[in-house]
Scaffold this active site. Sequence first.
Site, PDB file in Angstrom:
ATOM      1  N   ASP A  56       0.554  -1.117   0.015  1.00  0.00           N
ATOM      2  CA  ASP A  56       0.081   0.123   0.336  1.00  0.00           C
ATOM      3  C   ASP A  56       1.210   1.132   0.262  1.00  0.00           C
ATOM      4  OD1 ASP A  56      -1.445   2.481   0.656  1.00  0.00           O
ATOM      5  OD2 ASP A  56      -2.235   1.558   2.434  1.00  0.00           O
ATOM      6  N   VAL A  57       0.826   1.827  -1.139  1.00  0.00           N
ATOM      7  CA  VAL A  57       1.676   2.887  -1.330  1.00  0.00           C
ATOM      8  C   VAL A  57       2.048   3.984  -0.116  1.00  0.00           C
ATOM      9  CG1 VAL A  57       1.749   2.975  -3.491  1.00  0.00           C
ATOM     10  CG2 VAL A  57       0.491   4.557  -2.434  1.00  0.00           C
ATOM     11  N   ASN A  71       2.236   5.549  -9.738  1.00  0.00           N
ATOM     12  CA  ASN A  71       0.885   4.876 -11.294  1.00  0.00           C
ATOM     13  C   ASN A  71       0.081   5.273 -10.139  1.00  0.00           C
ATOM     14  OD1 ASN A  71      -0.853   4.972 -13.127  1.00  0.00           O
ATOM     15  ND2 ASN A  71      -0.933   2.941 -12.098  1.00  0.00           N
ATOM     16  N   TYR A 121      -9.552  14.596  -4.769  1.00  0.00           N
ATOM     17  CA  TYR A 121      -8.932  14.218  -5.867  1.00  0.00           C
ATOM     18  C   TYR A 121      -8.403  14.848  -6.467  1.00  0.00           C
ATOM     19  CZ  TYR A 121      -7.791  12.019 -10.134  1.00  0.00           C
ATOM     20  OH  TYR A 121      -7.758  10.555 -11.188  1.00  0.00           O
ATOM     21  N   VAL A 122      -9.052  15.714  -6.577  1.00  0.00           N
ATOM     22  CA  VAL A 122      -8.094  17.021  -7.745  1.00  0.00           C
ATOM     23  C   VAL A 122      -7.324  17.871  -6.665  1.00  0.00           C
ATOM     24  CG1 VAL A 122      -8.619  19.188  -9.155  1.00  0.00           C
ATOM     25  CG2 VAL A 122     -10.041  17.741  -8.706  1.00  0.00           C
ATOM     26  N   ALA A 123      -6.743  18.314  -5.262  1.00  0.00           N
ATOM     27  CA  ALA A 123      -6.066  18.393  -4.513  1.00  0.00           C
ATOM     28  C   ALA A 123      -4.796  18.134  -4.887  1.00  0.00           C
ATOM     29  CB  ALA A 123      -6.517  19.188  -3.750  1.00  0.00           C
ATOM     30  N   LYS A 146      -4.142  16.287  -6.689  1.00  0.00           N
ATOM     31  CA  LYS A 146      -2.913  15.646  -7.950  1.00  0.00           C
ATOM     32  C   LYS A 146      -2.295  16.165  -8.763  1.00  0.00           C
ATOM     33  CE  LYS A 146      -4.157  11.676  -8.803  1.00  0.00           C
ATOM     34  NZ  LYS A 146      -3.601  10.242  -9.373  1.00  0.00           N
TER      35      LYS A 146
END
Length: 256
Positions: free
Chosen positions: A58-59, A85, A151-153, A155
């Site tokens: 688990d990264v 990834n 998610y956007v924050a 990325k």
Amino acid sequence: MGEKQKRIIVTAGASGIGLAIAQKFLAQGAQVFICDVVQEALQKALAENSGLQGGLADVGNPQQVEAFFKQAMTAMGGIDVLVNNAGIGGPRERIEDINYADWDDCIRINLSGMFYCAKQVIPAMKAQNSGCIINISTVSAKTGLPNRLPYVASKVGVLGFTHNLARELGEFNIRCNTILPGLMDNPRGHLLVEKLAVKKEVSIEAAEQEYLKYISLRSWIQPSEIADMAYFLSSHAARHITAQEIAVDGNIEWEQ
């Protein structure tokens, strides 16, 4: 890195984009070591792809990351390319409805996980005075996406992470770039279209056209296209490309 056999680590490499990248490098004669958090998917990928190596990790867990990278780099005798990834979609909620734990999980896996992984390989890359780190973000980091704030924050954070890595590591001949995938022609991509169809109370076909009309080339993106870009960025032809954000998306103009 010359013409020697490359040694590649791909996170979340047992399916989707990660598996496509692993398969591309394998086909070009590289040593490839993947991690994944889903044991069944990992076992299937290893069984179906001759020469592929891998382990569970688990990264978002630093201890698991450290153990995995020690295993991978020992098995391959070092590392030349890291493809970060792994990531999760996070909650789909208005900001006021987002659970604190869900926010933390999304940032931890999508952003902190890339730091945990990069931290493991940089000493070896510095020692050999070469290396390539490729981080997978998303075109949503450019367009924004309502009700997907964590998610956007996370990325968008990947973009800053990559830029700073590139600046700090350039003197050691270590290059760092970001790939921004578009609407992927895979189960996850089609799920986005299905969710839009439900939200707008329209057919799947109508929802697909709603998505595609805001993509300049009106195109779905194949996982193999992301793999091709990752392979190029790792190659001698891209030896002077670093700190770049490269979208493979047909130019997504807007998302909803």
